[in-house]
Design a protein around this motif. Sequence first.
Motif, mmCIF file in Angstrom:
data_model
loop_
_atom_site.group_PDB
_atom_site.id
_atom_site.type_symbol
_atom_site.label_atom_id
_atom_site.label_comp_id
_atom_site.label_asym_id
_atom_site.label_seq_id
_atom_site.Cartn_x
_atom_site.Cartn_y
_atom_site.Cartn_z
ATOM 1 N N ASN A 168 -39.975 -11.005 -29.923
ATOM 2 C CA ASN A 168 -41.354 -10.495 -30.058
ATOM 3 C C ASN A 168 -42.071 -10.467 -28.709
ATOM 4 O O ASN A 168 -42.779 -9.511 -28.395
ATOM 5 C CB ASN A 168 -42.134 -11.359 -31.057
ATOM 6 N N ALA A 169 -41.882 -11.508 -27.908
ATOM 7 C CA ALA A 169 -42.540 -11.554 -26.594
ATOM 8 C C ALA A 169 -42.006 -10.440 -25.699
ATOM 9 O O ALA A 169 -42.766 -9.786 -24.971
ATOM 10 C CB ALA A 169 -42.324 -12.919 -25.945
ATOM 11 N N LEU A 170 -40.711 -10.195 -25.755
ATOM 12 C CA LEU A 170 -40.125 -9.121 -24.940
ATOM 13 C C LEU A 170 -40.651 -7.764 -25.408
ATOM 14 O O LEU A 170 -40.868 -6.853 -24.601
ATOM 15 C CB LEU A 170 -38.592 -9.155 -25.031
ATOM 16 N N ALA A 171 -40.855 -7.647 -26.709
ATOM 17 C CA ALA A 171 -41.335 -6.379 -27.267
ATOM 18 C C ALA A 171 -42.837 -6.227 -27.096
ATOM 19 O O ALA A 171 -43.366 -5.131 -27.266
ATOM 20 C CB ALA A 171 -40.972 -6.294 -28.747
ATOM 21 N N ALA A 176 -41.632 -11.299 -17.833
ATOM 22 C CA ALA A 176 -41.350 -10.172 -16.930
ATOM 23 C C ALA A 176 -40.082 -10.457 -16.118
ATOM 24 O O ALA A 176 -39.237 -9.577 -15.915
ATOM 25 C CB ALA A 176 -42.537 -9.936 -15.993
ATOM 26 N N HIS A 177 -39.948 -11.712 -15.706
ATOM 27 C CA HIS A 177 -38.764 -12.119 -14.950
ATOM 28 C C HIS A 177 -37.501 -11.964 -15.814
ATOM 29 O O HIS A 177 -36.462 -11.476 -15.364
ATOM 30 C CB HIS A 177 -38.958 -13.577 -14.525
ATOM 31 N N SER A 179 -33.980 -9.756 -15.302
ATOM 32 C CA SER A 179 -32.615 -10.299 -15.386
ATOM 33 C C SER A 179 -31.794 -9.526 -16.414
ATOM 34 O O SER A 179 -30.615 -9.214 -16.182
ATOM 35 C CB SER A 179 -32.641 -11.779 -15.784
ATOM 36 N N ILE A 180 -32.416 -9.212 -17.542
ATOM 37 C CA ILE A 180 -31.714 -8.447 -18.580
ATOM 38 C C ILE A 180 -31.296 -7.084 -18.017
ATOM 39 O O ILE A 180 -30.147 -6.655 -18.169
ATOM 40 C CB ILE A 180 -32.628 -8.273 -19.826
ATOM 41 N N GLU A 181 -32.220 -6.431 -17.326
ATOM 42 C CA GLU A 181 -31.925 -5.107 -16.757
ATOM 43 C C GLU A 181 -30.775 -5.175 -15.763
ATOM 44 O O GLU A 181 -29.956 -4.271 -15.698
ATOM 45 C CB GLU A 181 -33.149 -4.558 -16.038
ATOM 46 N N ARG A 182 -30.746 -6.262 -14.997
ATOM 47 C CA ARG A 182 -29.650 -6.402 -14.024
ATOM 48 C C ARG A 182 -28.301 -6.408 -14.723
ATOM 49 O O ARG A 182 -27.352 -5.770 -14.265
ATOM 50 C CB ARG A 182 -29.819 -7.675 -13.190
ATOM 51 N N PHE A 183 -28.195 -7.114 -15.856
ATOM 52 C CA PHE A 183 -26.927 -7.143 -16.592
ATOM 53 C C PHE A 183 -26.589 -5.764 -17.155
ATOM 54 O O PHE A 183 -25.435 -5.355 -17.138
ATOM 55 C CB PHE A 183 -26.978 -8.163 -17.732
#
Length: 200
Positions: free
Chosen positions: A40-43, A181-182, A186-190
């Motif tokens: 939920n926080a990511l969304a 945000a951090h 990190s997710i995007e990097r993977f």
Amino acid sequence: MRATLTLESTIYTPRQMQLPDAPQLALAGRSNVGKSSLINALAGRRTLAKTSSTPGKTRSINLYRVTPGDFYLADLPGYGYARASHADRDAWARLIHAYLTDNPHLRALVVLLDSRLAPQQLDMDLVAYAQEHHIPLLPVLTKVDKTSLKERAQVARRWADILGTPEPPLAVSSRTGLGIAHLWRSIERFVLATIDESAP
Ligand SMILES: Nc1nc2c(ncn2[C@@H]2O[C@H](COP(=O)(O)OP(=O)(O)OP(=O)(O)O)[C@@H](O)[C@H]2O)c(=O)[nH]1
Ligand SMILES: [Mg+2]
């Protein structure tokens, strides 16, 4: 990152395991550690994933499609809650094993660790399992709004030792938004690492 998360499938048994042909990261951790709250926080939404103060809320693998980016986040059912029966635990193990192995699109396991607790055996078992199966780990300390910097640093150091990484786990709070945000970066990097690897 401004992302939209959409629940795309709900998987209760290994037989229902029809996975998308796209990169995935899975959120795993003890029941009540805050996996669904983190979704939920990511969304940036309060009620996309169902959360509860009673452990054992999420009983299925819930796959969320992320756009833009066209990859998936999987909210896994939590393990280790006291009232789970043996049958529940077996079913959990089979479901998670089926998802984590034989999934060529799994880019990383986001392992959620409670910042208020010393490393727990079940969490160390999960980390060892991922390492044995060569699944990259993205360790995250949750609920840091509940811990002092000092407490958190101590737990983070112990985890860095166990994980054998120089970097401590990423500290997040779904309640205050700290670290979210951090975590997205990190997710995007993977996810992007995959695209690089598959480039001709
Ligand atoms: N203070 C605080 N509480 C949190 C945070 N994240 C989650 N919680 C609370 O912790 C409880 C469990 O959260 P969930 O997100 O449902 O946990 P889960 O890991 O999905 O649990 P299962 O579905 O049972 O595996 C809820 O009462 C949440 O409100 C946080 O960052 N800070
Ligand atoms: Mg949950």
